[in-house]
Design a protein around this motif. Structure first.
Motif, PDB file in Angstrom:
ATOM      1  N   ARG A 149     -32.167 -79.920  48.036  1.00 53.37           N
ATOM      2  CA  ARG A 149     -30.964 -80.104  47.224  1.00 53.37           C
ATOM      3  C   ARG A 149     -29.708 -80.159  48.099  1.00 53.37           C
ATOM      4  O   ARG A 149     -28.821 -80.982  47.872  1.00 53.37           O
ATOM      5  CB  ARG A 149     -30.823 -78.967  46.221  1.00 53.37           C
ATOM      6  CG  ARG A 149     -29.579 -79.181  45.346  1.00 53.37           C
ATOM      7  CD  ARG A 149     -29.194 -77.982  44.537  1.00 53.37           C
ATOM      8  NE  ARG A 149     -27.896 -78.211  43.919  1.00 53.37           N
ATOM      9  CZ  ARG A 149     -27.203 -77.286  43.304  1.00 53.37           C
ATOM     10  NH1 ARG A 149     -27.669 -76.061  43.218  1.00 53.37           N
ATOM     11  NH2 ARG A 149     -26.031 -77.567  42.768  1.00 53.37           N
ATOM     12  N   GLU A 207     -27.390 -83.346  47.883  1.00 53.20           N
ATOM     13  CA  GLU A 207     -26.059 -83.272  47.279  1.00 53.20           C
ATOM     14  C   GLU A 207     -24.938 -83.410  48.305  1.00 53.20           C
ATOM     15  O   GLU A 207     -23.852 -83.875  47.979  1.00 53.20           O
ATOM     16  CB  GLU A 207     -25.892 -81.973  46.479  1.00 53.20           C
ATOM     17  CG  GLU A 207     -24.711 -82.060  45.538  1.00 53.20           C
ATOM     18  CD  GLU A 207     -24.772 -81.088  44.378  1.00 53.20           C
ATOM     19  OE1 GLU A 207     -23.769 -81.016  43.625  1.00 53.20           O
ATOM     20  OE2 GLU A 207     -25.794 -80.394  44.204  1.00 53.20           O
ATOM     21  N   MET A 238     -32.150 -85.991  42.391  1.00 47.27           N
ATOM     22  CA  MET A 238     -31.366 -84.847  41.912  1.00 47.27           C
ATOM     23  C   MET A 238     -31.797 -84.456  40.503  1.00 47.27           C
ATOM     24  O   MET A 238     -31.874 -83.269  40.167  1.00 47.27           O
ATOM     25  CB  MET A 238     -29.874 -85.184  41.934  1.00 47.27           C
ATOM     26  CG  MET A 238     -29.247 -85.161  43.318  1.00 47.27           C
ATOM     27  SD  MET A 238     -29.068 -83.486  43.973  1.00 47.27           S
ATOM     28  CE  MET A 238     -27.825 -82.829  42.865  1.00 47.27           C
ATOM     29  N   THR A 270     -32.874 -80.520  40.633  1.00 49.22           N
ATOM     30  CA  THR A 270     -31.726 -79.638  40.374  1.00 49.22           C
ATOM     31  C   THR A 270     -31.914 -78.655  39.219  1.00 49.22           C
ATOM     32  O   THR A 270     -31.559 -77.481  39.359  1.00 49.22           O
ATOM     33  CB  THR A 270     -30.447 -80.474  40.147  1.00 49.22           C
ATOM     34  OG1 THR A 270     -30.241 -81.304  41.284  1.00 49.22           O
ATOM     35  CG2 THR A 270     -29.231 -79.582  39.978  1.00 49.22           C
TER      36      THR A 270
END
Length: 232
Positions: free
Chosen positions: A107, A111, A171, A175
């Motif tokens: 992640r 991100e 994602m 997430t």
């Protein structure tokens, strides 16, 4: 809990069996790269599984790009060669469930790139969507209320604004589980929530101003607890 685990294990075993059988059809050349898979009903009967179980296994293969659905043409084996298909299916069958630490590390990588791209490529409409998600999170967090969904949407809107469909898709996959884990295990603390709101706002401002390096720095500050978790 034990019963749920058993159900998950059974589902996984059925999926693995179906994938193994499809692999055998390819290796034995009953199916070749580019061929259309037999009808769902026919294949389910052949493998001795339900159509729903077959569908889930095929969805997994589709996720990894080994089959592809075409409108009015059915599902076809990817045209990448028998050896590659065989090896990739073997790898899928050996995949372990990702641990939380691996998900968190992934992640951070995703991100960090998403926020950099968002600060470069975002449209005015996408900025408004990010701001809207930030506001929805802030309203709940200030009151000390559970804001898992709102926090999730804030980060997903940033990924969407990257205008990179692969980053956005990945994602969406990883997430929710990560955010749920970390927020559920925190006690609602208004002081801490005020800090998180401030960190979100700094990220939003950098994206709006189109300053990618600043956006990354603010994200890294926001992710300080994640970095600590990965380095434990």
């Amino acid at each position: 809990m034990e019963e749920v685990k058993k159900q998950v294990d059974v589902k996984k075993n059925v999926e693995e069996t179906i994938i193994s059988k499809i692999r055998e059809l390819i290796v034995s050349k009953h199916l070749e790269p580019g061929d259309r898979l037999p009808a769902e009903r026919e294949l389910a009967q052949k493998f001795g599984v339900s159509r729903n179980q077959l569908r889930q296994a095929i969805q997994k293969l589709e996720f990894y790009g080994l089959v592809k659905k075409y409108p009015q043409s059915g599902t076809r084996i990817s045209n990448i060669g028998v050896t590659a298909l065989n090896n990739m299916m073997s790898d899928i069958l050996q995949l372990q469930e990702p641990d939380l630490k691996s998900l968190v590390e992934t992640r951070i990588i995703l991100e960090t790139n998403a926020v950099r791209l968002a600060a470069t490529r975002r449209t005015e409409e996408q900025v408004k969507e990010i701001e809207k998600a930030h506001e929805a999170y802030s309203q709940k967090a200030i009151k000390g209320e559970n804001a898992i969904e709102e926090d999730l949407m804030f980060h997903l809107k940033i990924a969407e604004a990257s205008n990179n469909s692969v980053i956005n898709s990945l994602m969406l996959v990883i997430t929710p589980e990560i955010i749920s884990h970390f927020i559920k295990n925190k006690v609602c603390d208004k002081e801490e929530n005020y800090l998180l709101i401030k960190e979100h706002k700094a990220i939003v401002d950098a994206i709006r101003e189109k300053t990618p390096e600043k956006a990354v720095l603010h994200l890294q500050d926001h992710f300080k607890d994640l970095y600590k978790y990965c380095n434990e």
